[in-house]
Every structure is written in structure tokens, then in C-alpha cells.
Scaffold this motif. Structure first.
Motif, PDB file in Angstrom:
ATOM      1  N   ARG A 148       4.777   2.278   9.006  1.00 30.44           N
ATOM      2  CA  ARG A 148       4.197   3.635   8.716  1.00 30.44           C
ATOM      3  C   ARG A 148       4.229   4.323   7.269  1.00 30.44           C
ATOM      4  O   ARG A 148       3.481   4.923   7.017  1.00 30.44           O
ATOM      5  CB  ARG A 148       5.060   4.494   9.709  1.00 30.44           C
ATOM      6  N   ASN A 155      -3.027   4.581   2.527  1.00 27.85           N
ATOM      7  CA  ASN A 155      -4.087   5.437   2.835  1.00 27.85           C
ATOM      8  C   ASN A 155      -3.914   6.487   1.598  1.00 27.85           C
ATOM      9  O   ASN A 155      -5.395   6.861   1.198  1.00 27.85           O
ATOM     10  CB  ASN A 155      -3.897   6.187   4.307  1.00 27.85           C
ATOM     11  N   ASN A 165      -8.888   6.276   8.908  1.00 28.15           N
ATOM     12  CA  ASN A 165      -7.829   5.479   9.174  1.00 28.15           C
ATOM     13  C   ASN A 165      -7.495   5.379  10.359  1.00 28.15           C
ATOM     14  O   ASN A 165      -7.088   4.492  10.935  1.00 28.15           O
ATOM     15  CB  ASN A 165      -6.777   6.094   8.326  1.00 28.15           C
ATOM     16  N   GLN A 166      -7.815   6.429  11.234  1.00 30.40           N
ATOM     17  CA  GLN A 166      -7.575   6.450  12.618  1.00 30.40           C
ATOM     18  C   GLN A 166      -8.412   5.580  13.503  1.00 30.40           C
ATOM     19  O   GLN A 166      -8.254   4.913  14.440  1.00 30.40           O
ATOM     20  CB  GLN A 166      -7.814   7.765  13.563  1.00 30.40           C
ATOM     21  N   SER A 170      -4.212   1.637  12.286  1.00 31.25           N
ATOM     22  CA  SER A 170      -3.029   2.489  12.629  1.00 31.25           C
ATOM     23  C   SER A 170      -1.884   1.684  12.518  1.00 31.25           C
ATOM     24  O   SER A 170      -1.844   0.315  12.509  1.00 31.25           O
ATOM     25  CB  SER A 170      -3.537   3.264  13.874  1.00 31.25           C
TER      26      SER A 170
END
Length: 374
Positions: A148, A155, A165-166, A170
Motif C-alpha cells: 500500500r 500513484n 488506479n481503482q 490496487s
């Protein structure tokens, strides 16, 4: 003119030995030709061999989904598409080249990138920074925490809308080794950082999408586009004669190649050099620089380019330098498609032929010049 590179990275001994190889006689050329042939065969086998393990066709019954939840997988036959495998190999080669100083070798694009460790090293190399991320662990929670942090950083660098991005990647999709998500991420990074690679155009995969509706699993197939045309620098190219030759007239293409080989050797013979393979012998820019000096009858200072380039950056410098020499000599730019130095370094044959044909067009009636004096 280009500024002189730092030649401290080249040792005299290495330079002399490598240049003597270029000056070698028939025996040396035969040896080099054999090595090139063996390398080409090895590369062919590498491309044709499976790049990543085949995902078993688990079928819709293998999914445990909540109501309206959906998942997808690449159809096994789609994974064997040669263009997809070429894209995977191109991206793997790029990553390994970037991380060579760390002695990191990535062999499997899914198994080696899912936990974020390789992605961290890659983005640190590309941005020349240090990302403050947790150490990689064996636990899924720890791996996702690290991933993450890395993806948030990527990003922000790419400055893409959150919805992109989604949709494309992810934490969950990368960590679950979703090949499509990983490819979307790497292709976007390669384009953003202008990687010296030539990605195959119009690569797509067929996805089997499974969704649970009213407690019933429903399936559908969709086409997911990974790459389009090579618009890496935002240019829209018109097709030219070389596109036509490659697509429809391979016999005429061979005639063009032979003509160009004869033309360049007419110049190089003055310094006891010879080209036998247009596909591989111009990618480091050395011959391009030497040919321009011979055609314009001047000696190119050795400190202006790398005589024995060993890195991608040094090869790109040489090709860019040769382009500057061509511009100074008044060569017209190819209106249909101006090659990038990265394309020549990556041994994109069309790009190499475009450059050489541009030189040939201007100097085809020039007699062989004498060896330039220092």
C-alpha cells in the motif's frame, strides 16, 4: 553538440580490447557472426518458452463470491498469445536492466512483484529516492501494508486520477498476483519514465468475468486492452514505406537491407570495419557516429562518445550524439516517423532502417572518402 560523457567509467584496457575486436579480420568477424547467431537463437527460444506458469482453469465453481461480487481471470488460451508473452519478456528485461546494480533478477512477473519489494526497488531506482516502507514480511497483512505504501507513492508520482488506479490496479489485485493489474502498472511506469524499450502494440487479453447475481454465478467474457499503439511520447505516426515493406514485401525488404549494408561498408572499409547484420550492429550507436565522421570527412573526438558502451545510458548517448551529427550535416528529419534513440538501442529494426536510409538518401552518390586525419 552533445556534451562529453564522463569517460572515467571506461578503463583503457577494456576499451582497447573491445575496439580491437571491432578491428579484427575475417576470423574475428566469423566468430562474432557465430556469437550473434547463437545469441539470436537463444533469444528466440527464450521468447518462445512460457514466461509465467499457466493458471489452471478453475471454472466458475471455483469462486466463492458474495452477492453481486465479481472476479475475473485470464482465459488460459489468451495467456499463450505471442504478443502478450513478448510484452511480459520486454518488461522483465527492462526491470532486470534497471535493477542490475542490485543483483536482482526477476524471473516471474507475477510471483516476484506481488509483495511490493521489487516495485520498491524499481521506483527508488527510477526516481533516485528512498521510499520509507515497512520491511517485507511473510504475513499477508505485512505484505499488503508495504504494498500500500509503495502503490500510494507510485500513484502520486504518476499523478493519475484515483478512478484510474481503482480500475487498473490496487493493493488487492497486485497482491493476489493479478497479471492484468501488474501489466497495467508496469506499462504505465514504463511510459511515464520513457523506458528504452519497444512494447508490442495492441496487446489485449480475454478475461472470464464471474459475478454472483441472485445466488447464481453468471459469466461473461470481455477484452481487456493492455497496450494500444506506441504513443509513448504522444506522437501520432503515419505509416511509411518501411511499414509497407515489413507487412507486405519481405523480399523487397531484404533488397533494401543489402543495399544499406553495401553503402555503410563502403565507408567503414576505410577504417577496416565491416557490418554484416543491420539488426544488431547499430544498437550501441558506435557505427552511426563513425559513419557520420567518414561521410563528412572529419575525425570524431573519442571523448565525445563511448567507444565501448556497456550500459543502456551510454548507448542512448551515442545514438543521440549521432543524431546531432546528422542534424549538423543537414539531414532532413523523417516526416513520417522520427525514430527515438531508445528504439535504435532496443534493436527495433524499422527504426534502425529509417535512420540508415535517411543517411543513404543524402550520401548515396558520395564516393568513398579517405580516412579522416586527427
Amino acid at each position: 553538440m552533445a556534451t562529453s560523457p564522463n569517460t572515467s567509467t571506461l578503463t583503457p584496457k577494456k576499451k582497447d580490447e573491445s575496439f580491437l575486436d571491432k578491428l579484427g579480420g575475417t576470423l574475428a568477424r566469423k566468430k562474432k557472426s557465430k556469437e550473434v547467431t547463437e545469441l539470436q537463437e537463444e533469444g528466440k527460444n527464450a521468447i518462445e518458452s512460457p514466461t509465467s506458469p499457466t493458471i489452471p482453469d478453475i471454472g466458475p465453481e471455483g469462486y466463492h463470491l458474495g452477492e453481486n461480487e465479481e472476479r475475473s481471470m485470464i482465459e488460459p488460451t489468451s495467456r499463450e498469445d505471442p504478443k502478450l508473452r513478448e510484452l511480459i519478456k520486454t518488461l522483465l528485461d527492462w526491470i532486470n536492466d534497471e535493477l542490475s546494480a542490485h543483483r536482482i533478477i526477476v524471473k516471474d512477473i507475477e510471483e516476484d512483484l506481488f509483495d511490493g519489494q521489487i516495485l520498491q526497488k524499481l521506483i527508488e531506482k527510477l526516481c533516485n529516492i528512498k521510499v520509507d516502507a515497512p520491511e517485507v514480511t511473510q504475513s499477508e497483512i505485512g505484505q499488503k501494508q508495504k504494498l500500500r505504501v509503495i502503490l500510494d507513492y507510485i500513484n502520486s508520482i504518476l499523478n493519475l486520477p484515483p478512478v484510474w488506479n481503482q480500475q487498473k490496479w490496487s493493493v488487492d489485485s497486485i497482491h493476489s498476483k493479478n497479471l492484468v493489474a501488474i501489466l497495467h502498472l508496469l506499462v504505465t511506469l514504463a511510459r511515464h519514465f520513457r523506458a528504452p524499450i519497444r512494447m508490442p502494440e495492441n496487446v489485449s487479453v480475454i478475461l472470464l468475468v464471474v459475478q454472483k447475481v441472485d445466488n447464481i454465478l453468471q459469466t461473461r467474457r470481455i477484452v481487456e486492452e493492455i497496450t494500444t499503439t506506441n504513443d509513448d511520447i504522444g506522437a501520432k505516426f503515419e505509416r511509411d514505406a518501411f511499414d509497407t515493406l515489413f507487412d507486405h514485401a519481405p523480399d523487397k525488404l531484404n533488397v533494401v537491407k543489402k543495399t544499406l549494408v553495401t553503402f555503410v561498408n563502403k565507408q567503414l572499409m576505410n577504417i577496416n570495419l565491416e557490418v554484416t547484420d543491420l539488426d544488431t550492429q547499430f544498437h550501441d550507436g558506435v557505427y552511426l557516429v563513425l559513419i557520420m565522421g567518414l561521410l563528412e570527412n572529419y575525425f570524431v573526438p573519442l571523448h565525445s562518445f563511448y567507444l565501448t558502451p556497456t550500459t543502456t545510458e551510454q548507448k542512448i548517448h551515442n545514438v543521440m550524439f549521432s543524431f546531432e551529427l546528422m542534424h549538423d550535416a543537414g539531414l532532413p528529419k523523417n516526416k513520417a516517423r522520427l525514430p527515438r534513440p531508445e528504439d535504435v538501442v532496443n534493436m527495433d529494426l524499422k527504426s534502425t532502417l529509417r535512420v540508415l536510409y535517411n543517411v543513404f538518401t543524402k550520401y548515396k552518390d558520395t564516393r568513398s572518402t579517405s580516412t579522416p586525419t586527427m
